[in-house]
Structure formats: C-alpha cells, structure tokens
Motif scaffolding. Structure first.
Motif, PDB file in Angstrom:
ATOM      1  N   ILE A 137       2.270 -15.044   7.374  1.00 41.27           N
ATOM      2  CA  ILE A 137       2.038 -14.137   8.696  1.00 41.27           C
ATOM      3  C   ILE A 137       3.429 -13.561   9.133  1.00 41.27           C
ATOM      4  CG2 ILE A 137       2.171 -14.617  11.267  1.00 41.27           C
ATOM      5  CD1 ILE A 137       0.405 -17.352  10.798  1.00 41.27           C
ATOM      6  N   THR A 138       4.562 -13.927   8.636  1.00 41.55           N
ATOM      7  CA  THR A 138       5.590 -13.006   8.814  1.00 41.55           C
ATOM      8  C   THR A 138       5.908 -12.007   8.080  1.00 41.55           C
ATOM      9  OG1 THR A 138       6.935 -15.172   9.268  1.00 41.55           O
ATOM     10  CG2 THR A 138       7.962 -13.302   8.857  1.00 41.55           C
ATOM     11  N   ALA A 139       5.204 -11.982   6.594  1.00 40.38           N
ATOM     12  CA  ALA A 139       5.013 -10.888   5.664  1.00 40.38           C
ATOM     13  C   ALA A 139       4.055  -9.907   6.468  1.00 40.38           C
ATOM     14  CB  ALA A 139       4.382 -11.465   4.574  1.00 40.38           C
TER      15      ALA A 139
ATOM     16  N   VAL B 211       3.631  -4.826   9.601  1.00 42.67           N
ATOM     17  CA  VAL B 211       3.648  -3.728  10.782  1.00 42.67           C
ATOM     18  C   VAL B 211       4.803  -2.989  11.090  1.00 42.67           C
ATOM     19  CG1 VAL B 211       3.071  -3.820  13.230  1.00 42.67           C
ATOM     20  CG2 VAL B 211       1.643  -5.123  11.821  1.00 42.67           C
ATOM     21  N   ALA B 212       5.906  -3.828  11.006  1.00 40.34           N
ATOM     22  CA  ALA B 212       7.318  -3.045  11.027  1.00 40.34           C
ATOM     23  C   ALA B 212       7.625  -1.734  10.265  1.00 40.34           C
ATOM     24  CB  ALA B 212       8.534  -4.073  10.983  1.00 40.34           C
ATOM     25  N   GLY B 213       7.047  -1.913   8.650  1.00 35.12           N
ATOM     26  CA  GLY B 213       7.266  -0.985   7.882  1.00 35.12           C
ATOM     27  C   GLY B 213       6.132   0.096   8.315  1.00 35.12           C
ATOM     28  N   VAL B 214       4.953   0.049   8.837  1.00 32.86           N
ATOM     29  CA  VAL B 214       4.202   1.130   9.463  1.00 32.86           C
ATOM     30  C   VAL B 214       4.783   1.573  10.531  1.00 32.86           C
ATOM     31  CG1 VAL B 214       1.970   1.559  10.350  1.00 32.86           C
ATOM     32  CG2 VAL B 214       2.170   0.103   8.585  1.00 32.86           C
ATOM     33  N   LEU B 215       5.485   1.106  11.287  1.00 35.78           N
ATOM     34  CA  LEU B 215       6.151   1.811  12.393  1.00 35.78           C
ATOM     35  C   LEU B 215       7.328   2.528  11.786  1.00 35.78           C
ATOM     36  CD1 LEU B 215       6.242  -1.261  15.041  1.00 35.78           C
ATOM     37  CD2 LEU B 215       5.166   0.971  15.312  1.00 35.78           C
TER      38      LEU B 215
ATOM     39  N   GLY C 247      10.071  -4.085   2.000  1.00 38.37           N
ATOM     40  CA  GLY C 247      10.946  -4.927   0.891  1.00 38.37           C
ATOM     41  C   GLY C 247      10.491  -6.561   1.082  1.00 38.37           C
ATOM     42  N   LEU C 248      10.850  -6.700   2.636  1.00 37.33           N
ATOM     43  CA  LEU C 248      10.636  -8.275   3.041  1.00 37.33           C
ATOM     44  C   LEU C 248       9.109  -8.336   2.883  1.00 37.33           C
ATOM     45  CD1 LEU C 248      13.150  -8.197   5.984  1.00 37.33           C
ATOM     46  CD2 LEU C 248      13.492  -9.651   3.852  1.00 37.33           C
ATOM     47  N   SER C 249       8.538  -7.685   3.278  1.00 33.81           N
ATOM     48  CA  SER C 249       6.828  -8.169   3.421  1.00 33.81           C
ATOM     49  C   SER C 249       6.178  -8.244   1.999  1.00 33.81           C
ATOM     50  CB  SER C 249       6.202  -6.606   4.093  1.00 33.81           C
ATOM     51  OG  SER C 249       4.672  -7.027   4.096  1.00 33.81           O
ATOM     52  N   PHE C 250       6.733  -7.359   1.187  1.00 32.20           N
ATOM     53  CA  PHE C 250       6.298  -7.646  -0.349  1.00 32.20           C
ATOM     54  C   PHE C 250       6.662  -8.992  -0.831  1.00 32.20           C
ATOM     55  CE2 PHE C 250       5.567  -2.856  -0.254  1.00 32.20           C
ATOM     56  CZ  PHE C 250       4.054  -3.108  -0.337  1.00 32.20           C
ATOM     57  N   SER C 251       7.781  -9.341  -0.642  1.00 32.36           N
ATOM     58  CA  SER C 251       8.603 -10.358  -1.132  1.00 32.36           C
ATOM     59  C   SER C 251       7.974 -11.489  -0.595  1.00 32.36           C
ATOM     60  CB  SER C 251      10.304 -10.232  -0.805  1.00 32.36           C
ATOM     61  OG  SER C 251      10.875  -9.387  -1.396  1.00 32.36           O
ATOM     62  N   MET C 252       8.057 -11.624   0.682  1.00 36.52           N
ATOM     63  CA  MET C 252       7.229 -12.642   1.347  1.00 36.52           C
ATOM     64  C   MET C 252       5.812 -13.108   1.040  1.00 36.52           C
ATOM     65  SD  MET C 252       8.953 -12.497   5.079  1.00 36.52           S
ATOM     66  CE  MET C 252       9.570 -14.063   5.815  1.00 36.52           C
TER      67      MET C 252
ATOM     68  N   GLY D 230      -5.063  -7.817   6.697  1.00 37.19           N
ATOM     69  CA  GLY D 230      -5.582  -7.735   8.076  1.00 37.19           C
ATOM     70  C   GLY D 230      -4.454  -7.798   9.323  1.00 37.19           C
ATOM     71  N   ILE D 231      -3.435  -8.518   8.965  1.00 42.77           N
ATOM     72  CA  ILE D 231      -2.305  -8.614  10.023  1.00 42.77           C
ATOM     73  C   ILE D 231      -1.972  -7.222  10.240  1.00 42.77           C
ATOM     74  CG2 ILE D 231       0.073  -9.432  10.560  1.00 42.77           C
ATOM     75  CD1 ILE D 231      -1.029 -12.211   9.409  1.00 42.77           C
ATOM     76  N   GLY D 232      -1.432  -6.542   9.133  1.00 43.73           N
ATOM     77  CA  GLY D 232      -0.947  -5.201   9.247  1.00 43.73           C
ATOM     78  C   GLY D 232      -1.867  -4.111   9.590  1.00 43.73           C
ATOM     79  N   THR D 233      -3.274  -4.271   9.480  1.00 45.21           N
ATOM     80  CA  THR D 233      -4.240  -3.399   9.958  1.00 45.21           C
ATOM     81  C   THR D 233      -4.384  -3.287  11.328  1.00 45.21           C
ATOM     82  OG1 THR D 233      -5.445  -3.271   7.842  1.00 45.21           O
ATOM     83  CG2 THR D 233      -6.463  -2.357   9.670  1.00 45.21           C
TER      84      THR D 233
END
Length: 104
Positions: free
Chosen positions: A7-9, A14-18, A40-45, A64-67
C-alpha cells in the motif's frame, strides 16, 4: 507486513505521478529528485512486497492504488473533470483492489 508495504508503494507511485506534474512546471533539481526518490521507493517497496504476495495480485493492487490515487488528486488539486462516469470508474478500480486483497 507485506500488504502495508505494498500500500505504501502505491502511495509513493502517486507521489511519483505528482512529481511528474511538478517537473512539467518547475524544471529544477528538487523536482527531479522528488521524481527519482518517489518512484525509486515505490519500485523498491513493490519488489519487496512481491516476495510474499503473488506478482499478479501485487502489481494489480499497486497499479490500482496509483491509478485511482492519481485520478482523485487530479480532480482535487488540478481541477480535472469530476463527472459521475469518472467517479464510477475510480470506484470500480477501488472495488477491484479490495476484491483482489480479499481473494489473496
């Protein structure tokens, strides 16, 4: 623990899209750093979560979370269209993510 990390990933996605949006308006090193760190954090997590959660489920939930998150932030922060069809589609994405979690 893997679910919390997943979920954090998704939230970091979302932060990356922002950050992508920010790079289009502020081309400075801070914007690019935010972009690199967020993804980087998203992919690592995501990679870490996939050690315990099946690939298909983890990727679908992360996406889904990102979208859904990016679409909601677009409507709230950037005044994108808020018609009922878009909101319904976001609700379907959220329901699908919840369904995948319940079936996993």
């Amino acid at each position: 623990m893997a679910w919390l990390i997943l979920i954090t990933a998704g939230l970091f996605e979302v932060a990356g899209v922002l950050a992508i949006k920010r790079v289009t308006t502020h081309r400075n090193w801070q914007s690019y750093l935010m972009l690199a760190v967020s993804f980087g954090l998203s992919f690592s997590m995501l990679s870490y979560a996939m050690k315990s959660i099946s690939m298909g489920t983890a990727y679908a939930i992360w996406t889904g979370i990102g979208t859904a998150g990016s679409a909601v932030l677009g409507m709230t922060l950037f005044k994108e269209q808020k018609d009922w069809k878009r909101i319904l589609c976001i609700a379907v994405i959220i329901a699908s993510v919840i369904g995948l979690k319940l079936l996993a």
